[in-house]
Design a protein around this motif. Structure first.
Motif, PDB file in Angstrom:
ATOM      1  N   ASP A  89       1.526   2.005   5.534  1.00 47.05           N
ATOM      2  CA  ASP A  89       2.648   2.765   6.087  1.00 47.05           C
ATOM      3  C   ASP A  89       3.536   3.263   4.942  1.00 47.05           C
ATOM      4  OD1 ASP A  89       5.614   2.857   7.096  1.00 47.05           O
ATOM      5  OD2 ASP A  89       4.380   3.021   8.902  1.00 47.05           O
ATOM      6  N   ALA A  90       3.696   4.575   4.830  1.00 44.76           N
ATOM      7  CA  ALA A  90       4.424   5.174   3.705  1.00 44.76           C
ATOM      8  C   ALA A  90       5.875   4.712   3.638  1.00 44.76           C
ATOM      9  CB  ALA A  90       4.364   6.697   3.795  1.00 44.76           C
ATOM     10  N   ASP A  91       6.536   4.638   4.780  1.00 40.55           N
ATOM     11  CA  ASP A  91       7.942   4.222   4.789  1.00 40.55           C
ATOM     12  C   ASP A  91       8.089   2.760   4.379  1.00 40.55           C
ATOM     13  OD1 ASP A  91       8.811   6.729   5.564  1.00 40.55           O
ATOM     14  OD2 ASP A  91       8.736   6.261   7.710  1.00 40.55           O
ATOM     15  N   LYS A  92       7.190   1.922   4.887  1.00 38.30           N
ATOM     16  CA  LYS A  92       7.234   0.503   4.525  1.00 38.30           C
ATOM     17  C   LYS A  92       6.945   0.318   3.038  1.00 38.30           C
ATOM     18  CE  LYS A  92       5.973  -1.472   9.024  1.00 38.30           C
ATOM     19  NZ  LYS A  92       4.964  -2.279   9.762  1.00 38.30           N
ATOM     20  N   LYS A  93       5.975   1.089   2.528  1.00 39.90           N
ATOM     21  CA  LYS A  93       5.640   0.986   1.103  1.00 39.90           C
ATOM     22  C   LYS A  93       6.833   1.395   0.243  1.00 39.90           C
ATOM     23  CE  LYS A  93       1.620   1.857  -0.692  1.00 39.90           C
ATOM     24  NZ  LYS A  93       0.384   2.459  -1.257  1.00 39.90           N
ATOM     25  N   LYS A  94       7.504   2.470   0.634  1.00 40.41           N
ATOM     26  CA  LYS A  94       8.665   2.930  -0.128  1.00 40.41           C
ATOM     27  C   LYS A  94       9.742   1.857  -0.167  1.00 40.41           C
ATOM     28  CE  LYS A  94      12.111   6.630  -0.370  1.00 40.41           C
ATOM     29  NZ  LYS A  94      12.629   7.876   0.255  1.00 40.41           N
ATOM     30  N   LYS A  95       9.981   1.212   0.989  1.00 43.63           N
ATOM     31  CA  LYS A  95      10.991   0.151   1.057  1.00 43.63           C
ATOM     32  C   LYS A  95      10.567  -1.049   0.206  1.00 43.63           C
ATOM     33  CE  LYS A  95      14.696  -1.898   2.714  1.00 43.63           C
ATOM     34  NZ  LYS A  95      14.548  -3.269   2.197  1.00 43.63           N
ATOM     35  N   MET A  96       9.282  -1.395   0.241  1.00 41.15           N
ATOM     36  CA  MET A  96       8.785  -2.507  -0.563  1.00 41.15           C
ATOM     37  C   MET A  96       8.983  -2.235  -2.048  1.00 41.15           C
ATOM     38  SD  MET A  96       5.253  -3.430   1.499  1.00 41.15           S
ATOM     39  CE  MET A  96       4.810  -4.876   0.532  1.00 41.15           C
ATOM     40  N   ASP A 141       4.692   4.117  -8.171  1.00 41.14           N
ATOM     41  CA  ASP A 141       5.787   4.922  -7.627  1.00 41.14           C
ATOM     42  C   ASP A 141       6.939   4.034  -7.164  1.00 41.14           C
ATOM     43  OD1 ASP A 141       4.287   7.172  -8.054  1.00 41.14           O
ATOM     44  OD2 ASP A 141       3.572   7.335  -5.981  1.00 41.14           O
ATOM     45  N   GLY A 142       8.140   4.405  -7.585  1.00 42.01           N
ATOM     46  CA  GLY A 142       9.321   3.670  -7.159  1.00 42.01           C
ATOM     47  C   GLY A 142       9.719   2.538  -8.090  1.00 42.01           C
ATOM     48  N   ILE A 143       8.848   2.211  -9.046  1.00 35.70           N
ATOM     49  CA  ILE A 143       9.155   1.150 -10.010  1.00 35.70           C
ATOM     50  C   ILE A 143       9.258   1.795 -11.395  1.00 35.70           C
ATOM     51  CG2 ILE A 143       8.406  -1.014 -11.056  1.00 35.70           C
ATOM     52  CD1 ILE A 143       6.906  -1.651  -8.501  1.00 35.70           C
ATOM     53  N   PRO A 144      10.444   1.852 -11.974  1.00 31.31           N
ATOM     54  CA  PRO A 144      10.622   2.517 -13.270  1.00 31.31           C
ATOM     55  C   PRO A 144       9.764   1.893 -14.369  1.00 31.31           C
ATOM     56  CG  PRO A 144      12.747   2.038 -12.241  1.00 31.31           C
ATOM     57  CD  PRO A 144      11.707   1.295 -11.450  1.00 31.31           C
ATOM     58  N   ALA A 145       9.150   2.737 -15.167  1.00 29.72           N
ATOM     59  CA  ALA A 145       8.327   2.247 -16.273  1.00 29.72           C
ATOM     60  C   ALA A 145       9.157   1.466 -17.288  1.00 29.72           C
ATOM     61  CB  ALA A 145       7.630   3.418 -16.958  1.00 29.72           C
ATOM     62  N   SER A 146      10.454   1.724 -17.308  1.00 29.90           N
ATOM     63  CA  SER A 146      11.343   1.070 -18.275  1.00 29.90           C
ATOM     64  C   SER A 146      11.872  -0.278 -17.786  1.00 29.90           C
ATOM     65  CB  SER A 146      12.532   1.983 -18.580  1.00 29.90           C
ATOM     66  OG  SER A 146      13.280   2.246 -17.396  1.00 29.90           O
ATOM     67  N   LEU A 147      11.528  -0.670 -16.571  1.00 30.76           N
ATOM     68  CA  LEU A 147      12.077  -1.904 -15.998  1.00 30.76           C
ATOM     69  C   LEU A 147      11.903  -3.130 -16.899  1.00 30.76           C
ATOM     70  CD1 LEU A 147      13.419  -3.352 -13.603  1.00 30.76           C
ATOM     71  CD2 LEU A 147      11.164  -3.589 -12.567  1.00 30.76           C
ATOM     72  N   PRO A 148      10.719  -3.355 -17.506  1.00 30.76           N
ATOM     73  CA  PRO A 148      10.544  -4.554 -18.339  1.00 30.76           C
ATOM     74  C   PRO A 148      11.405  -4.566 -19.599  1.00 30.76           C
ATOM     75  CG  PRO A 148       8.416  -3.638 -17.686  1.00 30.76           C
ATOM     76  CD  PRO A 148       9.456  -2.613 -17.363  1.00 30.76           C
ATOM     77  N   ASP A 149      11.893  -3.393 -20.012  1.00 32.26           N
ATOM     78  CA  ASP A 149      12.637  -3.303 -21.270  1.00 32.26           C
ATOM     79  C   ASP A 149      13.934  -4.110 -21.250  1.00 32.26           C
ATOM     80  OD1 ASP A 149      10.618  -1.587 -21.941  1.00 32.26           O
ATOM     81  OD2 ASP A 149      11.813   0.244 -21.755  1.00 32.26           O
ATOM     82  N   LYS A 150      14.408  -4.454 -20.058  1.00 32.12           N
ATOM     83  CA  LYS A 150      15.667  -5.191 -19.932  1.00 32.12           C
ATOM     84  C   LYS A 150      15.527  -6.656 -20.339  1.00 32.12           C
ATOM     85  CE  LYS A 150      16.992  -2.327 -15.945  1.00 32.12           C
ATOM     86  NZ  LYS A 150      17.328  -2.342 -14.491  1.00 32.12           N
ATOM     87  N   THR A 160       1.100  -6.222  -5.818  1.00 30.87           N
ATOM     88  CA  THR A 160      -0.164  -5.907  -5.152  1.00 30.87           C
ATOM     89  C   THR A 160       0.012  -5.742  -3.648  1.00 30.87           C
ATOM     90  OG1 THR A 160      -1.385  -7.119  -6.862  1.00 30.87           O
ATOM     91  CG2 THR A 160      -2.538  -6.683  -4.798  1.00 30.87           C
ATOM     92  N   MET A 161       0.873  -6.543  -3.053  1.00 29.12           N
ATOM     93  CA  MET A 161       1.120  -6.434  -1.613  1.00 29.12           C
ATOM     94  C   MET A 161       1.595  -5.036  -1.240  1.00 29.12           C
ATOM     95  SD  MET A 161       2.936 -10.143  -0.973  1.00 29.12           S
ATOM     96  CE  MET A 161       3.520  -9.713   0.670  1.00 29.12           C
ATOM     97  N   SER A 162       2.383  -4.417  -2.115  1.00 28.64           N
ATOM     98  CA  SER A 162       2.882  -3.070  -1.827  1.00 28.64           C
ATOM     99  C   SER A 162       1.779  -2.023  -1.958  1.00 28.64           C
ATOM    100  CB  SER A 162       4.050  -2.721  -2.760  1.00 28.64           C
ATOM    101  OG  SER A 162       3.605  -2.455  -4.081  1.00 28.64           O
ATOM    102  N   ILE A 163       0.796  -2.299  -2.794  1.00 22.56           N
ATOM    103  CA  ILE A 163      -0.298  -1.348  -2.992  1.00 22.56           C
ATOM    104  C   ILE A 163      -1.142  -1.220  -1.729  1.00 22.56           C
ATOM    105  CG2 ILE A 163      -2.471  -0.983  -4.254  1.00 22.56           C
ATOM    106  CD1 ILE A 163      -1.094  -2.122  -6.719  1.00 22.56           C
ATOM    107  N   TYR A 164      -1.343  -2.339  -1.046  1.00 23.17           N
ATOM    108  CA  TYR A 164      -2.200  -2.330   0.137  1.00 23.17           C
ATOM    109  C   TYR A 164      -1.461  -1.941   1.419  1.00 23.17           C
ATOM    110  CZ  TYR A 164      -5.841  -4.412  -2.701  1.00 23.17           C
ATOM    111  OH  TYR A 164      -6.786  -4.628  -3.671  1.00 23.17           O
ATOM    112  N   GLU A 165      -0.160  -1.737   1.328  1.00 19.12           N
ATOM    113  CA  GLU A 165       0.597  -1.297   2.503  1.00 19.12           C
ATOM    114  C   GLU A 165       0.261   0.165   2.821  1.00 19.12           C
ATOM    115  OE1 GLU A 165       2.289  -0.821   5.652  1.00 19.12           O
ATOM    116  OE2 GLU A 165       2.725  -2.819   4.821  1.00 19.12           O
TER     117      GLU A 165
END
Length: 212
Positions: A113-120, A174-183, A106-111
């Protein structure tokens, strides 16, 4: 008891666990989905929104706010709240871990600044979420990798896993793969337990949105 009413937006998020509690309990309720303009109007009504936000459940003229509080009330009627003190505590432990994980996203959603959000988001995908999903997966393994977060039957903790993993699986972050939980096998097994529950299948089928 009069017909309960749930006030929330036309999204899943914090309202969906409450909807699923009603569905699993077999309780008919008014699923009131409101827009932002309606929210502004509700805020003007004294006592309508205890915290000035949604979700809110209305039952017999009384109002209850906060997702967990609403789920505790309805979930008891659905058998989703453990009666054993230790399992109850473990349920809250698991929910707390999921909430901590959600907050980091959620913290990344409210950021703004585009560059900061991408890094988050990069940090979330490569470091933060793997770490926290690892914690949660370990708890599920300790519970026997039996498809439940706690004990041997469905509880609110399982709905929280379903909510959290489902958010990522939607592929809308954006930036978080939908498949991440599958691991995370044990955690994914909990997700599947909820996703294949007959009442949940029925609810999802009845409320599926057509492709945009």
């Amino acid at each position: 008891m009069s017909k309960p009413k749930l006030l929330y937006f036309d999204i899943k998020a914090r309202g969906e666990p409450i909807r699923l509690c009603f569905a699993i309990a077999g309780i008919d309720f008014d699923d009131v989905r409101i827009g932002r303009d309606e929210l502004s109007a509700l805020k003007e009504e004294p006592g309508k929104l205890p915290f000035g936000q949604l979700p809110v459940v209305e039952i017999d003229g009384k109002r209850l706010a906060q997702t967990l509080a609403c789920c505790m009330y309805v979930g008891k009627k659905a058998g989703l709240v453990p009666t054993d003190d230790w399992e109850l505590a473990k349920m809250f432990e698991f929910i707390g871990g999921v909430e901590d994980t959600q907050m980091k996203i959620t913290m990344s959603i409210y950021e703004q600044d585009a560059d900061k959000k991408k890094k988050m988001r990069e940090d979330l995908a490569t470091t933060t979420l793997p770490k926290w999903f690892g914690f949660l997966d370990s708890l599920a393994v300790q519970n026997g990798s039996n498809g439940y977060a706690v004990g041997s039957k469905l509880s609110l903790a399982d709905l929280w896993v379903y909510m959290s993993l489902g958010w990522i699986k939607m592929g809308v972050l954006d930036g978080i793969p939908a498949s991440l939980p599958d691991k995370y096998a044990a955690l994914s097994k909990v997700y599947e337990t909820v996703d294949t529950h007959p009442k949940v299948v029925e609810w999802n089928a009845a409320h599926a949105k057509p492709p945009q």
